[in-house]
Design an enzyme around this catalytic site. Structure first.
Site, mmCIF file in Angstrom:
data_model
loop_
_atom_site.group_PDB
_atom_site.id
_atom_site.type_symbol
_atom_site.label_atom_id
_atom_site.label_comp_id
_atom_site.label_asym_id
_atom_site.label_seq_id
_atom_site.Cartn_x
_atom_site.Cartn_y
_atom_site.Cartn_z
ATOM 1 N N LYS A 65 9.029 -0.437 14.161
ATOM 2 C CA LYS A 65 9.582 -0.162 12.819
ATOM 3 C C LYS A 65 10.683 0.890 12.906
ATOM 4 C CE LYS A 65 5.444 -0.747 9.931
ATOM 5 N NZ LYS A 65 4.472 -0.047 9.100
ATOM 6 N N HIS A 102 -3.602 -32.912 18.262
ATOM 7 C CA HIS A 102 -2.401 -33.585 18.757
ATOM 8 C C HIS A 102 -1.381 -32.557 19.238
ATOM 9 C CE1 HIS A 102 -4.016 -37.320 17.092
ATOM 10 N NE2 HIS A 102 -4.497 -36.519 16.150
ATOM 11 N N GLY A 143 -4.963 -2.023 4.884
ATOM 12 C CA GLY A 143 -4.132 -3.154 4.459
ATOM 13 C C GLY A 143 -4.801 -4.495 4.740
ATOM 14 N N ARG A 144 -5.333 -4.664 5.950
ATOM 15 C CA ARG A 144 -5.905 -5.970 6.319
ATOM 16 C C ARG A 144 -7.298 -6.191 5.745
ATOM 17 N NH1 ARG A 144 -4.769 -2.517 10.261
ATOM 18 N NH2 ARG A 144 -6.405 -1.672 11.602
ATOM 19 N N GLU A 192 10.492 -4.619 4.639
ATOM 20 C CA GLU A 192 10.604 -6.027 4.232
ATOM 21 C C GLU A 192 10.266 -6.199 2.749
ATOM 22 O OE1 GLU A 192 8.905 -4.786 6.800
ATOM 23 O OE2 GLU A 192 8.650 -6.234 8.428
ATOM 24 N N GLU A 245 -4.659 -6.507 14.955
ATOM 25 C CA GLU A 245 -4.187 -5.201 14.485
ATOM 26 C C GLU A 245 -5.352 -4.203 14.497
ATOM 27 O OE1 GLU A 245 -2.407 -4.137 10.358
ATOM 28 O OE2 GLU A 245 -0.662 -4.598 11.578
ATOM 29 N N LYS A 262 0.845 -1.206 0.000
ATOM 30 C CA LYS A 262 0.000 0.000 0.000
ATOM 31 C C LYS A 262 0.875 1.249 0.000
ATOM 32 C CE LYS A 262 -3.648 2.247 2.664
ATOM 33 N NZ LYS A 262 -4.665 2.111 3.703
HETATM 34 O O1 F6P Z 1 1.989 -4.286 9.923
HETATM 35 C C1 F6P Z 1 1.778 -2.957 9.657
HETATM 36 C C2 F6P Z 1 1.272 -2.711 8.275
HETATM 37 O O2 F6P Z 1 1.169 -1.340 8.088
HETATM 38 C C3 F6P Z 1 -0.054 -3.401 7.995
HETATM 39 O O3 F6P Z 1 -1.145 -2.698 8.425
HETATM 40 C C4 F6P Z 1 0.020 -3.600 6.532
HETATM 41 O O4 F6P Z 1 -0.894 -4.552 6.099
HETATM 42 C C5 F6P Z 1 1.460 -4.022 6.358
HETATM 43 O O5 F6P Z 1 2.163 -3.225 7.289
HETATM 44 C C6 F6P Z 1 2.022 -3.858 4.988
HETATM 45 O O6 F6P Z 1 1.980 -2.529 4.564
HETATM 46 P P1 F6P Z 1 2.178 -2.144 3.043
HETATM 47 O O7 F6P Z 1 1.076 -2.758 2.267
HETATM 48 O O8 F6P Z 1 2.141 -0.651 3.018
HETATM 49 O O9 F6P Z 1 3.512 -2.683 2.606
#
Ligand code: F6P
Length: 538
Positions: free
Chosen positions: A507, A379, A262-263, A209, A348, A203
């Site tokens: 972060k 199990h 995002g979620r 990452e 979240e 987003k």
């Molecule tokens: O974990 C934090 C967050 O901002 C989430 O809300 C989001 O889904 C994720 O990081 C990834 O963010 P992006 O889509 O901006 O890479």
């Protein structure tokens, strides 16, 4: 209508009553219990009769929902009002899955035409990839798609793919989320770059990452294909300028808007990899199932509204009975990732300790969610579920017809799902155990020590969600059920379910520590952190 304080007090009083009785006894006391606490919505069957509430407690819960203004909040959500006040945004994921030609507005701005256009572009692009109309830099068709994203840009698509993927897919779809280099190595190691499309989903297009993994994949493409490798990059983001700077050509960029959290984003272009992997028809089915749940959530009275009732059952356990943990067990291997998806969705969204206007919350908020696929978990952690010191409410999701494989095995799977819910609620009395051990001729002294260990307290609640089939529509409805359930809980707790400030501190500290691990000057830390950094710097 009761005021808020009175309604919460009534819920707490109801729950106090629930502590003094057993769930299983409520069936005899309430002949209409099963009928009142089971319902069907958007192709899902929901059974909440194994919950600790009586029908009177259900009324107290519904009164609380009314007092908290669930209906008004629901109307504001669908009207595209500013539900995410701390970021000044609407939360309008329902617009993404609405029937074509709808008229959703985010903070007054019409959005449905743009949504429809993006859906058409996604379908056309996916079809071009699937048919071989779009080829790679060397003219070969694409056979592999690598989806790079994390959090909401990963959980939903990964779950949808695993839930719906063909056994032998035409497109081999893989995912890279973790910045641990191992995930990229394993995802890419046996792929032919000439036949691989890399879909970078973020987003913000700034997530550390994802950007690290995107650079790795871009370098991997370039190493094999030269600068032409960039033609294999696709991007999905709201930050179109950053995407262009990364080198993705304009016709391979898919946008979405900031009113998509995002979620809650799997319904947007974030789901593009799934459209490529599953075909546009399946993705449209997913959207249609979610839209059916939206329609149910919007129209059904609170007393027969699936997301509302599921939320109230969870609230009764969380706030009434003080249960801070909840388990989710899909009895469907294809839904193995549902607990991970729900961890982000619920924790979240609602893992907050202040209200939307900045005051401390008056009630405990999101329960911690854990789980994995049944029967495997039987199990693992089911010993604790049955005989541990804490009662952990459980959601069981089962699918009547197997998507593939031996029907006899599927019947065994279903028998386990049903039996576990029964065992958790009914338990087994010590008297029963003693009778059985005596009948087997076990010596009396041994019975004394064995019987308590073989006794099951029971009275452990579960919600049972049954799907006839795991098809795109039912999966869409299931995910939307949990989305709206999470929203209703947030309304009851008075929190903003659509921001996530709690992820920011870690972060920014990670960026600072990274500078030090890369040889930069040491910053001030507590002694433990400083020692760890010292060890890692070598
Ligand atoms: O974990 C934090 C967050 O901002 C989430 O809300 C989001 O889904 C994720 O990081 C990834 O963010 P992006 O889509 O901006 O890479």
């Amino acid at each position: 209508m009761a005021d808020l304080t009175t309604a919460w007090k009534a819920l707490e009083a109801a729950a106090a009553g629930a502590r003094c009785r057993r769930i299983v006894d409520l069936f005899a006391a309430e002949p209409e219990r099963l009928a009142r606490l089971t319902l069907s919505a958007a192709g899902l069957d929901l059974d909440l009769s194994k919950q600790p509430w009586s029908l009177a407690d259900l009324h107290a819960s519904l009164d609380l929902a009314a007092a908290c203004g669930v209906e008004v909040a629901r109307a504001r959500l669908f009207a595209g009002e500013t539900m995410n006040a701390s970021e000044g945004r609407a939360a309008l994921h329902m617009a993404l899955r609405a029937p074509k030609g709808s008229d959703f507005r985010a903070q007054g701005e019409p959005v449905s035409a743009e949504v429809d256009a993006t859906r058409v572009r996604m379908a056309a692009f996916a079809e071009a990839v699937r048919s071989g109309g779009l080829t790679g830099a060397t003219g070969k068709p694409f056979r592999h798609v690598v989806h790079i994203g994390i959090g909401g840009s990963d959980f939903g698509p990964r779950l949808v793919w695993e839930a719906l993927r063909p056994v032998s897919p035409q497109i081999d779809l893989r995912f890279i989320a973790n910045v641990d280099p191992a995930e990229a190595v394993f995802a890419l190691q046996d792929l032919d770059p000439a036949q691989t499309l890399v879909v970078v989903v973020s987003k913000t297009f700034t997530t550390q990452e994802t950007m690290t993994n995107a650079q790795t994949a871009k370098a991997w493409l370039r190493a094999a294909l030269g600068p032409q490798g960039d033609a294999h990059l696709v991007a999905v983001s709201t930050a179109l300028d950053l995407v262009t700077a990364f080198g993705v050509r304009a016709d391979q960029v898919f946008g979405f808007r900031d009113w998509v959290g995002g979620r809650y984003s799997v319904w947007s272009a974030v789901g593009l990899s799934c459209v490529i992997g599953l075909g546009a028809e399946a993705f449209e089915g997913l959207l249609a199932g979610a839209a059916a749940m939206d329609a149910h959530f919007q129209a059904a009275p609170l007393a027969s509204n699936a997301p509302v009732l599921l939320a109230l059952a969870h609230i009764f356990n969380r706030n009434g009975l003080g249960r801070p943990v909840r388990a989710v067990v899909p009895y469907a291997q294809r839904l193995r990732l549902l607990p991970n998806f729900l961890q982000q969705l619920e924790m979240e969204s609602n893992g907050k300790r202040v209200t939307a206007d900045g005051r401390p919350v008056a009630h405990a908020t999101a329960a911690a969610v854990f789980g994995d696929a049944g029967t495997n978990v039987q199990h693992a952690f089911f010993q604790l579920m049955h005989q541990g010191t804490d009662a952990i409410p459980l959601d069981i999701i089962a699918v009547r017809e197997a998507s593939e494989g031996d029907p006899a095995a599927q019947t065994i799977l279903l028998a386990n799902a049903v039996a576990q819910a029964e065992a958790l609620m009914v338990g087994r009395t010590e008297a029963d155990v003693r009778t059985e051990l005596t009948a087997k001729g076990v010596p009396a002294a041994e019975i004394e020590t064995l019987a308590p260990q073989r006794t099951f307290p029971g009275d452990r609640p579960s919600a049972f969600i049954l799907l006839d089939r795991l098809d795109p529509m039912r999966l869409g409805a299931l995910l939307a059920l949990y989305e709206h359930k999470t929203f209703v809980e947030g309304v009851l707790w008075g929190i903003n379910s659509f921001d996530q400030w709690g992820v920011e501190l870690g972060k920014s500290l990670a960026s600072r520590v990274l500078g030090e691990l890369q040889g930069g000057p040491a910053a001030a830390h507590d002694p433990s952190t400083a020692a760890l950094i010292g060890k890692l710097r070598g």
